[in-house]
Design an enzyme around this catalytic site. Structure first.
Site, PDB file in Angstrom:
ATOM      1  N   ASP A 161      72.347 -55.413 -13.618  1.00  0.00           N
ATOM      2  CA  ASP A 161      72.613 -54.978 -12.245  1.00  0.00           C
ATOM      3  C   ASP A 161      71.865 -55.965 -11.351  1.00  0.00           C
ATOM      4  O   ASP A 161      70.645 -55.887 -11.216  1.00  0.00           O
ATOM      5  CB  ASP A 161      72.102 -53.540 -12.073  1.00  0.00           C
ATOM      6  CG  ASP A 161      72.143 -53.069 -10.622  1.00  0.00           C
ATOM      7  OD1 ASP A 161      72.659 -53.809  -9.763  1.00  0.00           O
ATOM      8  OD2 ASP A 161      71.644 -51.960 -10.356  1.00  0.00           O
TER       9      ASP A 161
ATOM     10  N   LYS B 131      71.655 -61.714  -2.398  1.00  0.00           N
ATOM     11  CA  LYS B 131      73.010 -61.208  -2.666  1.00  0.00           C
ATOM     12  C   LYS B 131      73.840 -61.145  -1.380  1.00  0.00           C
ATOM     13  O   LYS B 131      75.048 -61.329  -1.404  1.00  0.00           O
ATOM     14  CB  LYS B 131      72.884 -59.813  -3.285  1.00  0.00           C
ATOM     15  CG  LYS B 131      74.167 -59.214  -3.792  1.00  0.00           C
ATOM     16  CD  LYS B 131      73.827 -57.982  -4.609  1.00  0.00           C
ATOM     17  CE  LYS B 131      75.030 -57.188  -5.004  1.00  0.00           C
ATOM     18  NZ  LYS B 131      74.640 -56.017  -5.801  1.00  0.00           N
TER      19      LYS B 131
ATOM     20  N   GLU C 229      80.279 -52.130  -9.516  1.00  0.00           N
ATOM     21  CA  GLU C 229      79.127 -51.223  -9.625  1.00  0.00           C
ATOM     22  C   GLU C 229      79.537 -49.750  -9.779  1.00  0.00           C
ATOM     23  O   GLU C 229      79.002 -49.054 -10.648  1.00  0.00           O
ATOM     24  CB  GLU C 229      78.197 -51.430  -8.428  1.00  0.00           C
ATOM     25  CG  GLU C 229      77.465 -52.769  -8.526  1.00  0.00           C
ATOM     26  CD  GLU C 229      76.869 -53.258  -7.216  1.00  0.00           C
ATOM     27  OE1 GLU C 229      76.865 -52.513  -6.229  1.00  0.00           O
ATOM     28  OE2 GLU C 229      76.399 -54.416  -7.182  1.00  0.00           O
TER      29      GLU C 229
ATOM     30  N   ASP D 125      77.098 -44.144  -3.205  1.00  0.00           N
ATOM     31  CA  ASP D 125      75.990 -45.081  -3.433  1.00  0.00           C
ATOM     32  C   ASP D 125      75.264 -45.349  -2.116  1.00  0.00           C
ATOM     33  O   ASP D 125      75.758 -46.093  -1.258  1.00  0.00           O
ATOM     34  CB  ASP D 125      76.577 -46.380  -4.025  1.00  0.00           C
ATOM     35  CG  ASP D 125      75.507 -47.441  -4.282  1.00  0.00           C
ATOM     36  OD1 ASP D 125      74.354 -47.255  -3.859  1.00  0.00           O
ATOM     37  OD2 ASP D 125      75.850 -48.470  -4.899  1.00  0.00           O
TER      38      ASP D 125
END
Ligand code: AMP
Length: 628
Positions: free
Chosen positions: A25, A87, A187, A209
C-alpha cells in the site's frame, strides 16, 4: 474492478509453495507491505517493529536518502530536501507542482523540459517517480529481510481514480526499485478482498475511505466470482484534519483565545484538538482544559459540531449510489478504510445512512495492504485453487474527436477494465486518404472541454467518395488502465496505432472538477452538440449537391437548378443563424428538392459502371486529413 477467473487450459503451473510475493500500500502519508504466510496475512514490520512507514524521503549530499520516521524528523530542520506526500505529485507537470506548492517548498529543476518535473535536492534532481521508488525500495528491503529471500513480485495498490499517467508512474517507480509488479490493484478492491468479500456469491460493497486529507468512496459489485467497481466518487479536500480544525475553532471561541492566533499557538491548538478527537474515539466524554479554560465535551456534541463534514461524506455516498443506479437497500456490506473511520461518530453516521453496521474488525490503516497481500499470493500461484484477475473501472470517458470538434465516447466512464470497444467511422471528404485521430478523455460534448491524450494519423486510405471508407477504431484499456488505440481501414487492413503515454496532470481534484463541469453544462452541451451535428449534416449535404452539380449539371433542368440554389441559400442562412430545429427542417427540405437529381445521377453512374467506366474519373481528389 472485478474478480474474474483466469481461464487457462489446465491452469497455470502451481508455483512452489514458498514463492515470495507481497502486497504494497503505497500511501500518501504512510506505506505498508504485507505478506500472506502460513494461511494468514501479516504486515511486515521494520527492525524497531514499526509497521507503518511514513511516505517521506529526505535527501542528503553523497549519502543514501533517509526514508520514513527519520525523514519525517529531518523535515523539521531541512524541509527543502525532504519530500512528503509525493503520491500527490505523481502524474503532474513541473508547472502544476509549482502551482500547488504554495509555500514554495520545492525548488524545481528549470533546465528540464516542462513535462518532466524534478525537484532539486542536496542529492541532485529527483522526480516523483524516483522519490516513490526510494520509498518502495525500503519496503522491498524490509520484506526481503523479514521473509529471508528475494521477492518474486508485488501487488501495488493505487487509488481507483488514478489516471493512466499516474498508474504508469507507479509502475515505473516499482521497476526502478527493482520490483516485479504482478499488478496494480485499486485500493477499494484491496479493502474488499481483505474482508474476503470476493468469496461471496454476489453482493454490493461500498468502500468508505476517509484518511488524513482525502475522502474516497467506491461501489463494488460482486457477481459469481466477478468483482467490479460500479462507481467511484470522492472529495480531495476532506479528511481527518478538517475534524481537527472544527474542534480547534470551537475551543478557540469557547476559550476566548486571541484572534488571529500566531503560528506557534495555532500549531499547539491543532495538536490539542487532534488529541481530543482521538480521545473521543475511546471515551464517551472528554474533560477539556486549554490555557485557563476547561469544559466537558461528549460525542454527541462533537457529532453536532462536525455535522457539515459528516453530511458531505454522506452526500458523496449518495452520488456514488446514483451513478451506479443503485438504492441503499442494494448495499450488502460497507468496508471502512482510513484512520478517521475509527471515530464512533463516523461509524454511527455510516450505519444510520446505509441501515446496517459497517465492517470494522480489520485495522482501517492496514486493510488495503492486507488485501494486496492476499491478491499477491493468489497471483504468484501460492493459492493454487483459484486464480483471480481483479478488474477496475476507468474513471473518465475515453473517446475520439469527430467532425465539428465533437467528442465521441468509445469507453464510457465507470466501464470495467480491461475492456476493448470498437466503433466504425468513415471519411468526411471525397478522396480523403488520411484521417487524424485525436484521443480525448472527459465527459463534455466539445473536444475543447475535454482533456487531450494523444493524436495520430491513419494514412493510405484508398481514395473513395465521402462516407464510403470504413475505419474501425478500437480502444483497449488493459488491467492497469493503460490505453491503446488502433485505427484500421477495413478494405486494405492498413492500420495505425498509439499507446497512450498520457500527458501529465490529472488527479482526483481535476476528475472531480471535470465531472462537476459536465453535470453543470449537461443541458447547454447537449444543445451545442445538436446544433453542431445539424450544421455538419447541412454542410455535408450542401457540399455533396454542389460537387454533384459541377460534375453532372447537365442532368438538371433550369427550374430544378433554381429550386436547389434557393434551398441551399435558405439552409446556409439557418446554419449562420445557429437554429438547429430550422437547420433540420431545411436539410430535409433540400434533400426532398434534390432527390430527383440524386436519382438521375444514380441511374447515370450505374449505367457507366456497367459499361466499365469509373466514377472517380470525373471527380477531383482532395488530399486532406480530417477527423473521422
Ligand atoms: P490515515 O491517513 O488513514 O492514517 O488517517 C489519519 C487520520 O486519521 C488523522 O486525521 C488522524 O487524526 C485520524 N485518526 C487516526 N486514528 C484515529 C482515532 N482513533 N480516532 C480519531 N481519529 C483518528
Amino acid at each position: 474492478m472485478a474478480l474474474l477467473k483466469i481461464s487457462e487450459p489446465g491452469g497455470r503451473p502451481a508455483a512452489p509453495a514458498h514463492s515470495l510475493a507481497v502486497g504494497i500500500d503505497l500511501g500518501t502519508t504512510n506505506s505498508l507491505v504485507a505478506c500472506s504466510c502460513g494461511g494468514s496475512v501479516q504486515i511486515l514490520p521494520d527492525h524497531a517493529k514499526h509497521e507503518l512507514l511514513p511516505s517521506v524521503v529526505h535527501y542528503r549530499e553523497g549519502q543514501a536518502p533517509l526514508v520514513g520516521e527519520q525523514a519525517k524528523a529531518a523535515a523539521l530542520v531541512d524541509p527543502g530536501n525532504t519530500i512528503a506526500s509525493v503520491k500527490r505529485l505523481l502524474g503532474m507537470s513541473a508547472a502544476e507542482i509549482s502551482s500547488m506548492d504554495r509555500v514554495g517548498r520545492y525548488r524545481l529543476d528549470a533546465t528540464r523540459d516542462a513535462g518532466a518535473p524534478a525537484i532539486l535536492t542536496a542529492a541532485g534532481p529527483k522526480d516523483p517517480v524516483q522519490v516513490s521508488a526510494d520509498i518502495l525500495g525500503v519496503l522491498v528491503e524490509r520484506a526481503e529481510g523479514c521473509l529471508r529471500g528475494k521477492l518474486e513480485g508485488a501487488v501495488v495498490t493505487v487509488p481507483a481514480y488514478f489516471n493512466d499517467a499516474q498508474r504508469q508512474q507507479t509502475r515505473d517507480a516499482a521497476r526502478l526499485a527493482g520490483l516485479n509488479v504482478l499488478r496494480l490493484l485499486n485500493e477499494p478492491t484491496a479493502a474488499a478482498v481483505a474482508y474476503g468479500l470476493d468469496s461471496q456469491d454476489q453482493g454490493n460493497v461500498v468502500v468508505f475511505d476517509l484518511g488524513g486529507g482525502t475522502f474516497d468512496v467506491s461501489l463494488l459489485s460482486m457477481q459469481k466470482g466477478v468483482f467490479e467497481v460500479l462507481a467511484t466518487g470522492g472529495d480531495t479536500a476532506l479528511g481527518g484534519d478538517d475534524f481537527d480544525h472544527v474542534l480547534a475553532d470551537w475551543i478557540a471561541s469557547r476559550a476566548e483565545l486571541d484572534k488571529p492566533l500566531d503560528a506557534l499557538s495555532h500549531g499547539a491548538l491543532m495538536h490539542y484538538a487532534n488529541e481530543v478527537k482521538h480521545s473521543l474515539s475511546s471515551d464517551e466524554t472528554v474533560a477539556l482544559s486549554y490555557a485557563d479554560w476547561s469544559a466537558q465535551l461528549d460525542r454527541q456534541q462533537f457529532a453536532d459540531l462536525c455535522k457539515d463534514l459528516i453530511t458531505r461524506t454522506l452526500n458523496t455516498c449518495r452520488r456514488v449510489l446514483r451513478d451506479a443506479a443503485l438504492t441503499l437497500d442494494a448495499i450488502d456490506n460497507i468496508v471502512l478504510v482510513g484512520g478517521v473511520t475509527r471515530m464512533p461518530i463516523i461509524r454511527e453516521a455510516v450505519a444510520d445512512f446505509f441501515g446496517k453496521p459497517p465492517l470494522t474488525n480489520i485495522d482501517p490503516d492496514k486493510v488495503v495492504a492486507i488485501g494486496a497481500g492476499i491478491q499477491a499470493d493468489v497471483l504468484i500461484g501460492n493459492k493454487s485453487a483459484d486464480n483471480f484477475l481483479l478488474l477496475d473501472v476507468n474513471p473518465l470517458s475515453l473517446g475520439i474527436e469527430t467532425m465539428g470538434e465533437l467528442t465521441e465516447k468509445i469507453i464510457p466512464r465507470n466501464t470495467t477494465v480491461p475492456v476493448t470497444r470498437a466503433q466504425e467511422f468513415t471519411t468526411f471528404k471525397d478522396s480523403q486518404t488520411a484521417m487524424t485521430l485525436h484521443v480525448v478523455q472527459g465527459e463534455r460534448e466539445l473536444v475543447s472541454d475535454c482533456r487531450s491524450l494523444a493524436r495520430f494519423e491513419l494514412r493510405g486510405i484508398p481514395p473513395m467518395v465521402a462516407g464510403a471508407a470504413k475505419v474501425r477504431v478500437t480502444f483497449q484499456v488493459d488491467a492497469d488502465g493503460l490505453l491503446s488505440v488502433m485505427a484500421e481501414e477495413l478494405s486494405t487492413s492498413k492500420t495505425a496505432q498509439i499507446q497512450v503515454k498520457p500527458s501529465y496532470g490529472l488527479n482526483a481534484g481535476s476528475i472531480e472538477q471535470m465531472l462537476k463541469a459536465s453535470h453543470e453544462h449537461a443541458e447547454s452541451d447537449m444543445e451545442l452538440r445538436t446544433l453542431k451535428e445539424a450544421q455538419l449534416e447541412a454542410a455535408q449535404l450542401i457540399d455533396a449537391i454542389t460537387t454533384a452539380s459541377e460534375v453532372d449539371g447537365k442532368l438538371l433542368e433550369e427550374h430544378d437548378s433554381q429550386r436547389i440554389a434557393a434551398g441551399i441559400a435558405r439552409l446556409e442562412e439557418a446554419v449562420a443563424e445557429e437554429n438547429s430545429v430550422r437547420i433540420h427542417e431545411l436539410t430535409e427540405q433540400l434533400n426532398r428538392i434534390s432527390s430527383d437529381f440524386a436519382a438521375r445521377r444514380m441511374d447515370l453512374h450505374i449505367g457507366k459502371a456497367l459499361r466499365g467506366e469509373s466514377i472517380d474519373d470525373a471527380e477531383h481528389p482532395a488530399e486532406s486529413s480530417e477527423s473521422p
